[in-house]
Design a protein around this motif. Structure first.
Motif: not given
Length: 589
Positions: A72-77, A195-196, A200-205, A445-446
């Protein structure tokens, strides 16, 4: 360890009283009566049922969840690195699209390959190898300093992560009895949705961080750190998987009965806290395997495993021939069509929801006195600040795997101390912000989808095999069609949550159905074939949605919803129970 195969009991070794002949009939004894004779002859499903359900399975479900989360991480990276990478690497819109295509092309190229190889050589080794490869490729890719290099790495990531993303269902399902199989697979689906939420949580940080380092000419900054962080989970999952054995059901179908019995005994001990010799099974029936002779069962362990290229291609030909022969062919086409319809909606409408969130918020800010606006009005709405119609936005950023989340506009601020070359001195710095309202809506939503995964796990073993896929897909298609009638952001959020919950749940349920329906020695290939069909559906829905939305906004909405409903109705043709082409060959362990 007691050699179970050499053991005997008074009742079976000799006759009863007097001159009566010995009773050689198989006796079904439960695990709570260890004093009974150990001469049980059962099929695999009964053998794994006698192992009980406990600590061993809980640990395995968690590990498979970590594996699926890595996929899931790779699919959304891509969605989270492209805004920053486009500034750093000076990517054009076309190049950004090509990076999304690279990942998709890698996954599509390898879809059938992993299934064929796993049905010949086993699930565990393929999973371990591809997880370690994916983690290593991801860590190295964070050093990419140009578009061509990043393109190659994203293709390789897509190529190798396709194995864990699909084979994990076969591996997990073959450790479970039929009663718990669907439930466990649905619970693993929880981790993909999780994972989704993590991404975004890690991306936001991480991504807004403004550090820039140069090491031996290599620029390291926040988006590269973000990529490196998600190279760790597949490495950890791969190393943890080395502690677990090969699928015992696969070993039975490969005529490796002693290895399978050893694994089943270890599961029995872990779940029941009893001794190895108390496991009441000696002979396993090779049930649920496609008909093959012992010599054709595929590569064996040890010295037998080396057969050269000729043997490999011979085994591949037999595997493909088995799956594409009636009656398996009919059900392979059925499951592939259903997953095509599922992902046609999952990544067609599903990709549009974040963009709709953004459009509603933008429209309300520009026209605060307007409380309602239809989807069709939003589709043709042009932002005076420079953002084009929704249809153009979707076409520009769509990722056929459903990875792109176009609402995320984070961009790396370039440090003033870093020289970018004379030709870039006058260029404006890259920057951007996240619309927090859109971010919260997407997380909501997730999060609701997570509840759907939990509910599906609870209901999976309480409902019939047909009920879950039919109900979830028909409901998802119905809510998909309801998008046409939306007039407010709140309505969009409610429908988005319901649609995402049912369509994601259906995706996991269909995977469990495939593991249930197909013989073990072709089930991995069947899952990969269905996954390939699903990816084609994702590509088609994104292309058609962007094209048709410009013509008439209602056409793509009802098309996608209708395809999902039709796919759900096909679920009535799924066998009610049992394995297709059920072959029973009794061979002593």
């Amino acid at each position: 360890m007691i050699d179970f195969e050499a053991s005997s009991t008074p009742e079976t070794a000799t006759g009863g009283e007097g001159n009566e002949p010995p009773d050689t009939r198989p006796r079904l004894y439960t695990v709570d009566k260890p004093g009974r004779p150990k001469d049980l002859t059962v099929d695999f499903d009964r053998a794994i049922t006698l192992c009980g359900y406990g600590r061993y399975h809980y640990e395995l479900v968690f590990l498979c969840g970590l594996i699926f989360m890595s996929a899931g991480f790779q699919n959304g990276l891509n969605a989270y690195i492209l805004p920053s990478a486009s500034c750093d690497l000076r990517l054009s819109s076309g190049e950004k699209g090509l990076l999304n295509v690279a990942f998709l092309a890698g996954g599509t190229t390898s879809a059938m390959l992993w299934g064929i190889i796993a049905d010949i050589f086993g699930r565990k080794n393929i999973l371990v190898g591809t997880l370690l490869a994916d983690g290593s490729i991801t860590l190295i890719s964070c050093l990419s300093q140009s578009f061509p290099i990043l393109f190659i790495f994203r293709f390789l990531n897509g190529f190798v992560i396709g194995a864990p993303g699909s084979l994990v269902f076969s591996y997990l399902g073959e450790f479970h009895a039929e009663k718990q199989r669907a439930k466990s697979i649905c619970y693993v689906g929880f981790f993909f949705t999780l994972s989704w939420l993590v991404l975004p949580g890690v991306a936001w940080i991480v991504i807004p961080l403004t550090f820039n380092l140069r090491l031996n000419g290599l620029l390291l900054n926040s988006w590269r750190l973000f990529v490196a962080l998600f190279g760790v989970p597949p490495l950890v999952a791969g190393l943890l998987l080395t502690r677990f054995p090969e699928s015992p059901k696969f070993l039975v179908c490969q005529a490796r009965y002693k290895e399978a019995l050893k694994i089943l005994r270890s599961i029995y001990v872990a779940n029941n806290r009893r001794r190895t010799h108390e496991y009441p099974v000696k002979i396993i029936l090779a049930e649920g395997c496609a008909p093959t002779s012992k010599e054709e069962a595929g590569p064996k362990s040890g010295k037998e495993e080396s057969g050269g290229v000729k043997v490999l291609f011979g085994s591949i030909r037999k595997q493909i021939g088995c799956l594409f022969t009636p009656p398996l062919l009919k059900y392979a086409l059925l499951c592939s069509t259903m997953l095509f319809a599922n992902m046609f909606g999952y990544y067609g409408l599903g990709l549009w929801f974040p963009e709709l969130f953004n459009r509603f918020e933008t429209y309300y800010k520009l026209y605060p006195n307007c409380t309602t606006v239809t989807i069709c009005e939003l589709a043709s709405f042009v932002n005076p600040l420079g953002v084009g119609p929704v249809a153009q936005a979707i076409t520009r950023v769509s990722n056929a795997t459903g990875d792109a989340l176009p609402f995320l506009k984070v961009r790396q601020t370039v440090d003033d101390n870093i020289s970018l070359g004379e030709e870039h001195i006058d260029e404006p710095l890259c920057n951007g912000t996240i619309d927090e309202k859109v971010f919260v809506n997407t997380l909501t939503m997730n999060a609701i989808s997570l509840l759907g995964n939990i509910a599906s796990g609870y209901l999976a073993d309480r409902l019939g095999r047909r009920t879950m896929p039919v109900a979830t897909m028909v409901l998802a298609g119905t809510f998909g069609c309801a998008i046409y009638f939306l007039e407010t952001a709140f309505q969009n959020l409610v429908v988005a949550c319901l649609f995402s919950t049912f369509i994601a749940t259906a995706n996991m349920v269909l995977s469990s159905v495939i593991v249930d329906v197909f013989p073990t020695n072709v089930s991995a290939m069947a899952i990969c074939l269905a996954t390939l069909s699903g990816r084609i559906g994702a590509i088609m829905s994104n292309l058609l949605f962007g094209l048709l939305l410009d013509i008439n906004c209602g056409v793509p909405i009802f098309l996608v919803g209708g395809v999902v409903i039709l796919g759900g109705l096909l679920g009535f043709f799924i066998p009610k129970k049992g394995v297709v082409n059920d072959i029973r060959i009794a061979i002593p362990a």
